[in-house]
Design an enzyme around this catalytic site. Sequence first.
Site, PDB file in Angstrom:
ATOM      1  CD  GLN A 117      -2.817  -1.326   0.229  1.00  0.00           C
ATOM      2  OE1 GLN A 117      -3.537  -0.362  -0.050  1.00  0.00           O
ATOM      3  NE2 GLN A 117      -2.896  -2.489  -0.414  1.00  0.00           N
ATOM      4  CD  GLU A 118       3.764   2.115  -4.433  1.00  0.00           C
ATOM      5  OE1 GLU A 118       4.643   1.293  -4.725  1.00  0.00           O
ATOM      6  OE2 GLU A 118       3.338   2.962  -5.252  1.00  0.00           O
ATOM      7  CG  ASN A 119       0.813   8.165   1.588  1.00  0.00           C
ATOM      8  OD1 ASN A 119       1.210   9.288   1.291  1.00  0.00           O
ATOM      9  ND2 ASN A 119      -0.205   7.947   2.397  1.00  0.00           N
TER      10      ASN A 119
ATOM     11  CE1 TYR B  17       6.402   5.377  -3.288  1.00  0.00           C
ATOM     12  CE2 TYR B  17       8.662   5.753  -3.913  1.00  0.00           C
ATOM     13  CZ  TYR B  17       7.505   5.009  -3.995  1.00  0.00           C
ATOM     14  OH  TYR B  17       7.473   3.894  -4.781  1.00  0.00           O
TER      15      TYR B  17
ATOM     16  CD  GLU C 271       7.307  -8.628   1.652  1.00  0.00           C
ATOM     17  OE1 GLU C 271       6.611  -7.629   1.320  1.00  0.00           O
ATOM     18  OE2 GLU C 271       8.376  -8.911   1.086  1.00  0.00           O
TER      19      GLU C 271
ATOM     20  CB  CYS D 112      12.559  -4.582   0.985  1.00  0.00           C
ATOM     21  SG  CYS D 112      11.489  -3.956   2.296  1.00  0.00           S
TER      22      CYS D 112
END
Length: 159
Positions: A62-64, A67, A74, A111
């Site tokens: 889920q991005e925003n 940043y 995960e 990551c």
Amino acid sequence: MEKEITINFEVIANYDHLTDIEKTLFDKAKTVRAQAYAPYSNFWVGCAVLLENGEIITGSNQENAAYPSGLCAERTTIFWTSANFPGVKIKKLFVIGAPKEALTSTPIPPCGSCRQSILEYESKQKEGIEIYFASLDGEIYKTKSIRDLLPFSFDASYL
């Protein structure tokens, strides 16, 4: 003085070599990947975890626009799991990531931030979590613990 570090992982030839529960986790991670919100990176990731009680929990990245305020699949999955199933151990974690429109991909490991977060839960439950990272078309790598992917790990024992 130089020292070598060995990273232990298993290459699973393809989807057909998975157990039934592993196939279910693969399928759920691949399906939930389509629910990712990734308009900035265009890299969609799905995650499925198996709990010791048999529950399977899924999540996606889920991005925003601010940043890097978003979360990887995960961490989205394990944080929600911990909040809703406190004290229930995570047995397996399956992750699949690729650009949105990709038809094939290569296995993408968690990551660094996700590795550190997974390590926290391994430490908390005093037990490794099997980590599977797979391509869209079923090439799969498996480790028995996130420590295999994070050999110089930092945990509460240093505090």
